[in-house]
Each structure stands twice: as C-alpha cells, then as structure tokens.
Design an enzyme around this catalytic site. Sequence first.
Site, PDB file in Angstrom:
ATOM      1  N   ASN A 126       0.811  -1.215   0.000  1.00  0.00           N
ATOM      2  CA  ASN A 126       0.000   0.000   0.000  1.00  0.00           C
ATOM      3  C   ASN A 126       0.849   1.272   0.000  1.00  0.00           C
ATOM      4  OD1 ASN A 126      -2.529   1.671   1.027  1.00  0.00           O
ATOM      5  ND2 ASN A 126      -0.898   2.007   2.520  1.00  0.00           N
ATOM      6  N   TYR A 197       3.083   8.429 -11.796  1.00  0.00           N
ATOM      7  CA  TYR A 197       2.200   7.655 -10.905  1.00  0.00           C
ATOM      8  C   TYR A 197       1.315   6.705 -11.723  1.00  0.00           C
ATOM      9  CZ  TYR A 197      -1.398   7.085  -7.233  1.00  0.00           C
ATOM     10  OH  TYR A 197      -2.283   6.591  -6.301  1.00  0.00           O
ATOM     11  N   LYS A 201       1.276   2.705 -11.364  1.00  0.00           N
ATOM     12  CA  LYS A 201       0.058   2.004 -10.938  1.00  0.00           C
ATOM     13  C   LYS A 201      -0.440   1.033 -12.015  1.00  0.00           C
ATOM     14  CE  LYS A 201      -0.653   3.561  -6.752  1.00  0.00           C
ATOM     15  NZ  LYS A 201      -0.318   2.676  -5.621  1.00  0.00           N
ATOM     16  N   THR A 231      -7.500  11.041   2.165  1.00  0.00           N
ATOM     17  CA  THR A 231      -6.229  10.931   2.879  1.00  0.00           C
ATOM     18  C   THR A 231      -5.451  12.202   2.533  1.00  0.00           C
ATOM     19  OG1 THR A 231      -4.975   9.958   1.057  1.00  0.00           O
ATOM     20  CG2 THR A 231      -6.226   8.421   2.439  1.00  0.00           C
TER      21      THR A 231
HETATM   22  N1  LIG Z   1      -6.284   8.172  -1.300  1.00  0.00           N
HETATM   23  C1  LIG Z   1      -6.773   7.786  -2.469  1.00  0.00           C
HETATM   24  O1  LIG Z   1      -7.899   8.187  -2.888  1.00  0.00           O
HETATM   25  C2  LIG Z   1      -5.998   6.835  -3.337  1.00  0.00           C
HETATM   26  C3  LIG Z   1      -6.453   6.593  -4.637  1.00  0.00           C
HETATM   27  C4  LIG Z   1      -5.794   5.659  -5.436  1.00  0.00           C
HETATM   28  C5  LIG Z   1      -4.683   4.996  -4.925  1.00  0.00           C
HETATM   29  N2  LIG Z   1      -4.228   5.282  -3.666  1.00  0.00           N
HETATM   30  C6  LIG Z   1      -3.055   4.552  -3.191  1.00  0.00           C
HETATM   31  O2  LIG Z   1      -3.299   4.077  -1.883  1.00  0.00           O
HETATM   32  C7  LIG Z   1      -2.050   3.946  -1.179  1.00  0.00           C
HETATM   33  C8  LIG Z   1      -2.147   4.656   0.158  1.00  0.00           C
HETATM   34  O3  LIG Z   1      -2.269   6.047  -0.077  1.00  0.00           O
HETATM   35  P1  LIG Z   1      -2.905   7.083   0.961  1.00  0.00           P
HETATM   36  O4  LIG Z   1      -3.879   7.874   0.193  1.00  0.00           O
HETATM   37  O5  LIG Z   1      -3.323   6.371   2.189  1.00  0.00           O
HETATM   38  O6  LIG Z   1      -1.620   8.020   1.224  1.00  0.00           O
HETATM   39  P2  LIG Z   1      -0.855   8.437   2.560  1.00  0.00           P
HETATM   40  O7  LIG Z   1       0.170   9.414   2.146  1.00  0.00           O
HETATM   41  O8  LIG Z   1      -1.836   8.836   3.611  1.00  0.00           O
HETATM   42  O9  LIG Z   1      -0.167   7.083   3.065  1.00  0.00           O
HETATM   43  C9  LIG Z   1       0.924   6.505   2.416  1.00  0.00           C
HETATM   44  C10 LIG Z   1       1.920   6.043   3.476  1.00  0.00           C
HETATM   45  O10 LIG Z   1       3.019   5.382   2.835  1.00  0.00           O
HETATM   46  C11 LIG Z   1       4.198   5.680   3.577  1.00  0.00           C
HETATM   47  N3  LIG Z   1       5.381   5.451   2.738  1.00  0.00           N
HETATM   48  C12 LIG Z   1       5.769   6.178   1.644  1.00  0.00           C
HETATM   49  N4  LIG Z   1       6.909   5.678   1.152  1.00  0.00           N
HETATM   50  C13 LIG Z   1       7.230   4.594   1.915  1.00  0.00           C
HETATM   51  C14 LIG Z   1       8.285   3.642   1.870  1.00  0.00           C
HETATM   52  N5  LIG Z   1       9.264   3.712   0.958  1.00  0.00           N
HETATM   53  N6  LIG Z   1       8.305   2.655   2.805  1.00  0.00           N
HETATM   54  C15 LIG Z   1       7.328   2.573   3.746  1.00  0.00           C
HETATM   55  N7  LIG Z   1       6.306   3.465   3.838  1.00  0.00           N
HETATM   56  C16 LIG Z   1       6.262   4.460   2.931  1.00  0.00           C
HETATM   57  C17 LIG Z   1       4.030   7.138   3.955  1.00  0.00           C
HETATM   58  O11 LIG Z   1       4.847   7.498   5.060  1.00  0.00           O
HETATM   59  C18 LIG Z   1       2.528   7.203   4.262  1.00  0.00           C
HETATM   60  O12 LIG Z   1       2.259   7.036   5.645  1.00  0.00           O
HETATM   61  C19 LIG Z   1      -0.993   4.516  -2.120  1.00  0.00           C
HETATM   62  O13 LIG Z   1      -0.379   3.460  -2.823  1.00  0.00           O
HETATM   63  C20 LIG Z   1      -1.795   5.387  -3.054  1.00  0.00           C
HETATM   64  O14 LIG Z   1      -1.141   5.590  -4.282  1.00  0.00           O
HETATM   65  C21 LIG Z   1      -4.857   6.191  -2.862  1.00  0.00           C
END
Ligand SMILES: NC(=O)c1ccc[n+]([C@@H]2O[C@H](COP(=O)([O-])OP(=O)(O)OC[C@H]3O[C@@H](n4cnc5c(N)ncnc54)[C@H](O)[C@@H]3O)[C@@H](O)[C@H]2O)c1
Length: 330
Positions: A126, A197, A201, A231
């Site tokens: 994630n 990105y 993805k 988020t």
């Molecule tokens: N929020 C959305 O609507 C959405 C939509 C599509 C995809 N995503 C995907 O969901 C996932 C979670 O995103 P989110 O929205 O919760 O973002 P977020 O920024 O709240 O959480 C992501 C977490 O990943 C951690 N992180 C980053 N690089 C890291 C690494 N190298 N090692 C360990 N931890 C690391 C960060 O510290 C952060 O806490 C991501 O892959 C994001 O691309 C989110």
Amino acid sequence: MSGICDGRVVVVTGAGRGLGRAHALAFAAEGARVVVNDLGVRLDGRHPDARADRDRTSAGADRDRTSAEEGLMRQGGPAAQVAAEIRAAGGEAVAHAGDIATTAGAASLVSTALETYGRLDTLVNNAGFLRDRMLVNLDEDDWDAVLRVHLKGHFLPLRHAAAHWRAESRAGRTPAARVVNTSSGAGLLGSLGQANYSAAKAGIVGLTLVAAAELARYGVQVNAIAPAARTRMTEHTFAETMAAPATAAGFDAMSPANVSPLVVWLGSAAAAGVTGRVFEAEAGRITVMEGWHPGPTADKGARWSPAEAGETVRRLLTEARAPGRVYGTG
Ligand SMILES: NC(=O)c1ccc[n+]([C@@H]2O[C@H](COP(=O)([O-])OP(=O)(O)OC[C@H]3O[C@@H](n4cnc5c(N)ncnc54)[C@H](O)[C@@H]3O)[C@@H](O)[C@H]2O)c1
C-alpha cells in the site's frame, strides 16, 4: 478481537496513516496480528526534515501538515503510533519503520513477521507517495522516485514473501497466502499531471496478473485494488469530493475505512479462489474492473499497406467502445 482473520499474520506497508492505517486497524479488528510498516515520509516521499521540500511548502495547509508530521516522528513515527493504537484496542501489532522499496527493508519486513509471530499469511502492498507534474516538466528524479516507491515497493515485499511461501509449500505446508496490491484509477485510465504515478500504478496491475499466475501453485492468491478515499493524498486536491459529511450522523462516504473491508476479505482465507483480479473500492461501492479484451478485429491474411491499415483502423474504431476518459480531462 476475533473474526475472519483469526490466527493470521498480516503485513501492511505504508500503514502509518491514510488507507494503510485503516487496513491495519480493520485486520486487527478481525483477529489478525499485524506488522505495521511505515517509513514516515512526507507526501512527496521526502523525510519530514528534508530541506528542499520544506522550502517549497509555502501554503498554510502544507505548513500545518509539515508540523503535524514532524510531531508524529517525535512520537516514534506513524508506524509505532498505529501499532500502539491497535494494542490499546486489545489487538496485537508490531511496528516496522523500514523502506519497503529496498531489498533490506522488504526482507526485514518479512522477517519481522516471522520472528515476531512465527508466520506470514497476508501482505498488503500500500505504501507510496506522489510527485505530480505535467509530463513536460517532470524531472527524471520525480519519475524515478515514484516508479521506485510504488512499483519496486510492491515487487520487493512480494518477492520476499513469495520466497517464504514457496518454501512453506515445498515443505508440505501449503499456505492460504494472500497479497493485496494497491493500484489506482490513474493506473487504469490515466490521470493528467501523473504520468509517473499512472505508469507505476498500471505496472502494478501487470505485476498482479503475473504474480497470481506464477504463485497459485504455492497457495498464494494475488489481487489488486484501485481505491478512492480521503487521505493527505486527496484531501486538498479533491477537497469537495473528499469532504466529510457536515454532521456525524451522515455516511462518511470517503472515509478510508470504507475501503478496508474488501481488503480484509481479500486478505483472509475466506477469499479462496479469487485471484488475479482488480477491484475498484470507494465509499459503499465495490466494482470488478474488467481488463483489456480484444475488440473489433480484421485479418487480411496477408500484409496490409499503410493506407489499407489506416482505412481498416478507422472502420474498426467506429465499431469499438470508446476508451474511459483520462482523469482530469473534459
Ligand atoms: N487516497 C486515495 O484516494 C488513493 C487513490 C488511489 C490509490 N491510492 C493509493 O493508496 C495507497 C495509500 O495512499 P494514501 O492515500 O493512504 O496516502 P498516505 O500518504 O496517507 O499514506 C501513504 C503512506 O506510505 C508511507 N510510505 C511512503 N513511502 C514509503 C516507503 N518507501 N516505505 C514505507 N512506507 C512508505 C508514507 O509514510 C505514508 O504514511 C498509495 O499506494 C496510493 O497511491 C490512494
């Protein structure tokens, strides 16, 4: 805490906040022991103290976020915070603060599960971050950093977990192992300003399909989700769509916790037989995404001339379904 993940050990990367945190809490609530990974980086992947990034953050919201994140780091980092939250609620969790996009980080993530709890059942990939720029302004560094954290950050934990599961299977202990990867609508349809990105993805979908096919023989199922939730990644860019309801009584559609039930089920033994699939998950909706399928086709049985190929393509396109719209266009 008990439920559909009783006895299972689950690793969630990037679980210190956002979607990963919601997944970790939801797995614990269903009886799993959880390894909560998070490196504690900022939204652009830089360390909270990184100078270059701090100099770029001038807006008030960014400044507030920066000090909130520095506060989290002072308290042991977001992984430790979430692990403590799970334990305070009566669950079992251990924090891991390594970088999952490195061999050392991914290997130690898997060994943390094995050394702490003696087993590993589910891996939720994630973790990730964004460096959005229009393509013509996208630096090589921003390309590399985003491809690295998402694509390599999925591959390495998966590869190390898969080696463990293969050994288990060869020793006659075929696991009911599960992997849930995190793609995005940006990877499925494309998204303006997110070439790096979107490419990463989309790559995660390809990785998911191959991993599901290769690892089935070892008892490993691999699926992917394309989530949408509020988020730090989305709460400012899509402020209106992501907003929480005005009253606590309303359904908070964009809460990240709404995505987690699907992830928990896919990560449980109950999901037997479901593999190599991509699901969109948002609010109260779950959608099975259907991938590339052959559309209208023509076969001349011989080589086309370029003019004939062009004529044929134009005719076929009138019969084909229009592609989905790239996010941010129209
Ligand atoms: N929020 C959305 O609507 C959405 C939509 C599509 C995809 N995503 C995907 O969901 C996932 C979670 O995103 P989110 O929205 O919760 O973002 P977020 O920024 O709240 O959480 C992501 C977490 O990943 C951690 N992180 C980053 N690089 C890291 C690494 N190298 N090692 C360990 N931890 C690391 C960060 O510290 C952060 O806490 C991501 O892959 C994001 O691309 C989110």
